[in-house]
Design an enzyme around this catalytic site. Structure first.
Site, PDB file in Angstrom:
ATOM      1  N   ASP A 196       0.869  -1.170   0.000  1.00 34.36           N
ATOM      2  CA  ASP A 196       0.000   0.000   0.000  1.00 34.36           C
ATOM      3  C   ASP A 196       0.911   1.227   0.000  1.00 34.36           C
ATOM      4  O   ASP A 196       1.534   1.547   1.016  1.00 34.36           O
ATOM      5  CB  ASP A 196      -0.922  -0.020   1.231  1.00 34.36           C
ATOM      6  CG  ASP A 196      -1.957   1.100   1.198  1.00 34.36           C
ATOM      7  OD1 ASP A 196      -1.727   2.119   0.497  1.00 34.36           O
ATOM      8  OD2 ASP A 196      -2.993   0.981   1.883  1.00 34.36           O
TER       9      ASP A 196
ATOM     10  N   LYS B 223      -4.237  11.077  -0.110  1.00 32.45           N
ATOM     11  CA  LYS B 223      -3.224  11.624   0.790  1.00 32.45           C
ATOM     12  C   LYS B 223      -2.277  12.567   0.064  1.00 32.45           C
ATOM     13  O   LYS B 223      -2.051  13.689   0.480  1.00 32.45           O
ATOM     14  CB  LYS B 223      -2.414  10.495   1.441  1.00 32.45           C
ATOM     15  CG  LYS B 223      -3.273   9.424   2.082  1.00 32.45           C
ATOM     16  CD  LYS B 223      -4.099   9.959   3.242  1.00 32.45           C
ATOM     17  CE  LYS B 223      -4.920   8.833   3.873  1.00 32.45           C
ATOM     18  NZ  LYS B 223      -5.803   9.315   4.936  1.00 32.45           N
TER      19      LYS B 223
END
Lengths: 487, 440
Positions: free
Chosen positions: B236, B275
């Site tokens: 990830d 993000k």
């Protein structure tokens, strides 16, 4: 790397879900899609190409939306007028959704249903399209191995949406042409009892109202029968009302929400609605699915699960504005119904002129066409034979009834709202030519036995009907170019 | 009408379980914030949200871009393409958008790895991507190994509806919580002992909550381990654009390429724009897999969680502007680094050490010296004090499954500089009070 496949190799083995064909795409049905993808109709560039009539899209009113967007630049976070909202919108990831969006959706849902019921924004839960909504509701209501009853014929996408990753089963409630495919109480009871006998626990009933593929709306009596049955057996009732805004003719639409509001003695904890803007507004790309449940625990659970398929806040923001414009939505719904009605009348009249009847319908983006008289025998094999002729020689991608699990062969779903008037005219011309008597047409030839088929088209016959699950070619929900997906 | 706290009609086991994870302290702190949110003007005594790993430091760059390119990212004044865009629901995703995502991922890695747009599968957020991969790679009852501490959301995302389990790979502060071969072996053996089939290892790189990029040699060891055990590797890399010095980030993609794509069928990368670009609301996630069958299966499954075509189009346009993205990535890294330096300095002044970090939107703070007892209960008691007295919502390490008590994740990129200063003052005061209490 090479071709060696190690039986014990973990990483070569994906999950059972991944390696099953629960995705529904491995079916001979897709020859129709391939035929279209390989040879798509275009009025100028490819006038002999295949016309796509297997796609239940609503393309009739996008111009109205376009106009609204042009007139309302502030609704977009990309314009000078709207960019001041960008930061807050982009940052907002609360799974309750933007408050204005939920309010607007609730209001629109009421209007789309003709104002017969009101919807509480607090009960609106987002999902990744109706596809995501159906799967989520199945996860909430049933355990693997348990079942939902579903009237036939039904949208083939349910086989994937409701069953694939959830492990939940769909068991048919057989409906028949002699009473216009009505859902009857005896049929409900039979289906339920069959499940009991097979030791399968029934957790609920799934209906689509208006129906896909029939294009008909459920009458009040049938709705009451369903709600009453659900109450009696203590099972859930999920109503997919994705086409509720496409009712263009009488009888007036009755949503299950009206029954809930009218009948206080029924347990509303059993009632759940699935909705989407993909059909009524014609915006399937925006992935706006809604779960509306009268059951607080389901709302709570579905909301948590919505983390896996939230609507982009950019889209929420735009639609909150658009659907919050009362004037616009009133005009839009009225005009959309008008155009659908016109299209429906024109198409069915054109078919009628060549003795092709459709089930009488008052909603949806399609007709349920009766070609039983063109079959040489009343079997699924014969239906598929005819269907292949229609794709290959008439060059129309329409959807065979067997892929909708219809109990009677010879019915076909034909979509009419995903093309312009000229293309519609071309399609009708081709159909007329196909069935006109006296010609050595493909229709006549199709009635002959032992016709040899083009080797390029896979002829894959469905297996024998299983008692409880019918293995027939499945219709994928219409958004994947399967040529790429096929392996 | 039957109404009551619990409906008589049963829901599914999935629905009634609490694997959704919302009862964890991770979320309880959020509730405290929701009930009493800090606002400089209207509620200066409210709870400051430091439990939310959001990136709000670079929004102005995005806004400026849109200001200078009005309508370019939308349908424009001519609304050309609205119709096609609104109808587009192909699960392959917009070709242009996939291309731009691939290029953006390459940019972040400064060309050290190549990404083929055909291997990108879009999902509505990394939340969906992680769940989807789990459905594909593991069966109910199987497990994934995950190094601790890890993002609490994984408990829900990977386990809830999938029925897959998580076995932690315990990491220790003795080596800065780096993953070791021994820890991997221990976790694997533990799973075997419990007769649970291990299907893969999931890494977050850079790590959440540690705020560190994983060292190359560790990645090499990990790749060797998964190869030897014949399991999958999910990396990830959602924070890949948030590494302060871009050359300190090594993506598993680089290792795969360095090894000549040998045996890479087991490697899968998760990414998102939530993000790095600070756009969590738009729900843009991606799976990049070197395994054709996984790509195919993932694409089909993405039907349940497609990205809005409107958003795909806007972002395709934005990301196509290379000048903009280069500048954004560079500026964003600088600002995050400055923030990090500012907060660690402030914490140091308050007598608090943080794990040295070089990435992410948070610090991994060590409050173990403050604990009455080095237990989870002790940690949660301290945490409760911090939330209710200092009025700071930070995340306790136990909610991240940290094997050592006393560590906390503190987010610093989701607030203004001023708010951060207020937070640091409160921490300082809190520490003073705690010290005074301890001395008594």
């Amino acid at each position: 790397m090479g071709l060696h496949v190690d039986e014990h190799s973990n990483y070569n083995v994906l999950s059972r879900i991944a390696t099953s064909d629960g995705h529904g795409e491995n079916s001979s049905y897709f020859d129709g899609w391939k035929a279209y993808d390989n040879d798509p109709f275009h009025p100028i560039d490819n006038p002999q190409g295949v016309i796509q009539m297997g796609l239940a899209e609503n393309q009739l009113c996008l111009d109205l939306m376009q106009q609204w967007i042009k007139q309302n630049p502030q609704a977009s976070i990309c314009t000078g007028e709207g960019v001041s909202e960008f930061k807050d919108v982009a940052n907002f990831q609360d799974y309750h959704g933007l408050p204005d969006f939920r309010k607007a959706i609730a209001r629109f849902m009421g209007k789309a249903r003709g104002g017969g019921a009101t919807f509480d924004p607090e009960r609106i839960v987002m999902s990744g399209g109706a596809t995501g909504a159906q799967e989520t509701i199945a996860f909430c209501l049933a355990n693997p191995g348990e079942a939902f009853l579903i009237p036939t014929p039904y949208y083939p996408g349910f086989d994937r949406d409701f069953r694939w990753r959830t492990g939940v089963q769909l068991l048919p409630i057989q409906c028949h042409s002699f009473d216009n495919f009505k859902i009857t109480e005896p049929a409900l009871v039979t289906a339920y009892q069959r499940a009991q006998t097979a030791n399968i626990r029934v957790k609920g009933i799934l209906v689509t109202n208006p129906s896909n593929p029939l294009g008909t709306t459920l009458d009040r009596e049938t709705l009451r029968t369903l709600v009453s049955f659900a109450n009696e057996k203590r099972i859930h009732l999920v109503c997919d009302e994705i086409f509720s805004g496409t009712v263009f003719d009488k009888p007036t639409y009755v949503s299950v929400s009206e029954i809930v509001e009218e009948e206080p003695y029924y347990d509303r904890d059993l009632i759940h609605i699935v909705y989407s803007l993909s059909k009524d507004l014609g915006v399937p790309g925006f992935r706006v699915g809604v779960i509306y449940s009268y059951n607080d625990a389901v709302v709570s659970c579905a909301r948590k699960m919505s983390s896996f398929g939230l609507v982009s806040t950019q889209t929420q923001h735009l639609l909150a504005s658009m659907l919050g414009d009362d004037d616009f939505t009133t005009k839009f719904l009225a005009e959309s119904r008008r155009r659908l009605s016109r299209r429906h009348k024109y198409f069915t009249a054109g078919l009628h002129r060549v003795d092709i009847k459709c089930l009488e319908s008052n909603a949806g983006l399609f007709c349920w066409m009766n070609l039983t008289h063109l079959l040489n025998e009343a079997t699924v094999e014969a239906e598929l034979k005819l269907w292949r002729v229609i794709i290959k020689e008439v060059k129309l991608n329409i959807s065979p009834g067997s892929s909708f699990h219809c109990s009677e062969p010879g019915w076909f779903r034909v979509c009419f709202a995903n093309m312009d008037d000229n293309t519609m005219e071309t399609a009708l011309k081709r159909i007329r030519k196909f069935v006109s008597p006296g010609n050595h047409t493909a229709a006549a030839q199709a009635k002959k036995k032992n016709k040899r088929w083009d080797a390029a088209l896979r002829l894959s016959l469905p297996r024998r009907f299983e008692e409880l699950s019918i293995m027939t070619p499945r219709l994928m929900s219409p958004h994947s170019p399967l040529v790429q997906a096929a392996n | 009408m039957v109404k009551g706290a619990e409906s008589c009609v049963p829901l599914s086991e999935v629905a009634t379980s609490n694997t959704h994870g919302e009862d964890s302290p991770y979320f309880a702190g959020w509730k405290a914030y929701d009930e009493d949110p800090y606002d400089a003007a209207s509620n200066p005594a409210g709870v400051i949200q430091m439990g939310l790993a959001e990136n709000q430091v670079s929004f102005d760059l995005l806004e400026k871009y849109l200001d200078q390119h009005p309508g370019a990212s939308g349908w424009g004044c001519g609304i050309s393409g609205f119709r096609e865009n609104a109808l587009f629901q192909d699960y392959h995703g917009l070709q242009t958008f996939r291309q731009e995502m691939a290029t953006f991922m390459e940019q972040i890695r400064e060309g050290r790895a190549k990404f083929d747009p055909e291997r990108i599968v879009l999902t509505a957020g990394a939340t969906a991507a992680n769940e989807l991969l789990t459905f594909i790679l593991a069966d109910p009852g199987d497990c994934l190994l995950i190094p601790t501490p890890y993002y609490p959301g994984f408990d829900r995302d990977l386990r809830w509806r999938t029925g897959v389990r998580i076995i932690p790979v315990h990491c220790s502060s003795s080596n800065g919580f780096q993953v070791t071969l021994q820890a991997l072996e221990d976790a694997y053996v533990k799973a075997e002992g419990m007769k649970i089939r291990v299907r893969g290892l999931l890494l977050t790189n850079p790590s959440n909550p540690l705020g560190t990029a994983i060292a190359r040699h560790v990645l090499e060891e990990v790749l060797d381990f998964v190869t030897q055990k014949d399991i999958h590797l999910i990396s990830d890399e959602i924070y890949s654009g948030s590494v302060f010095s871009s050359d300190e980030f090594v993506s598993v993609a680089e290792i795969v390429e360095a090894r000549g794509y040998e045996d890479c069928d087991r490697v899968h990368i998760v990414y998102s724009l939530s993000k790095d670009l600070g756009l969590p609301g738009f729900r843009v996630g991606a799976i990049y897999s070197y395994n054709d069958r996984v790509v195919t299966a993932a694409r089909r499954m993405s039907s349940f969680t497609l990205v809005s075509s409107q958003t795909q189009r806007m972002l395709a346009s934005m990301l196509a502007d290379r000048g903009f993205t280069e500048n954004y990535l560079k500026t964003n890294r600088e600002r995050l680094k400055n923030r990090r330096d500012f907060i660690t300095e402030g914490l140091k002044n308050a007598g608090i050490e943080c794990l040295p970090g070089n990435a992410g939107l948070f610090c991994w703070m060590n409050l173990a010296p403050l604990l009455e007892e080095p237990t989870r209960e002790g940690e949660l008691r301290l945490w409760s004090l911090i939330v209710h007295e200092a009025k700071l919502n930070i995340s306790p390490g136990s909610s991240c499954h940290c094997s050592e008590a006393g560590w906390f994740r503190v987010c610093f990129a989701n607030m203004s500089q001023q708010t951060l200063e207020v937070a640091l003052r409160r921490i300082k005061d809190f520490m003073k009070n705690m010290k005074a209490k301890q001395e008594k």
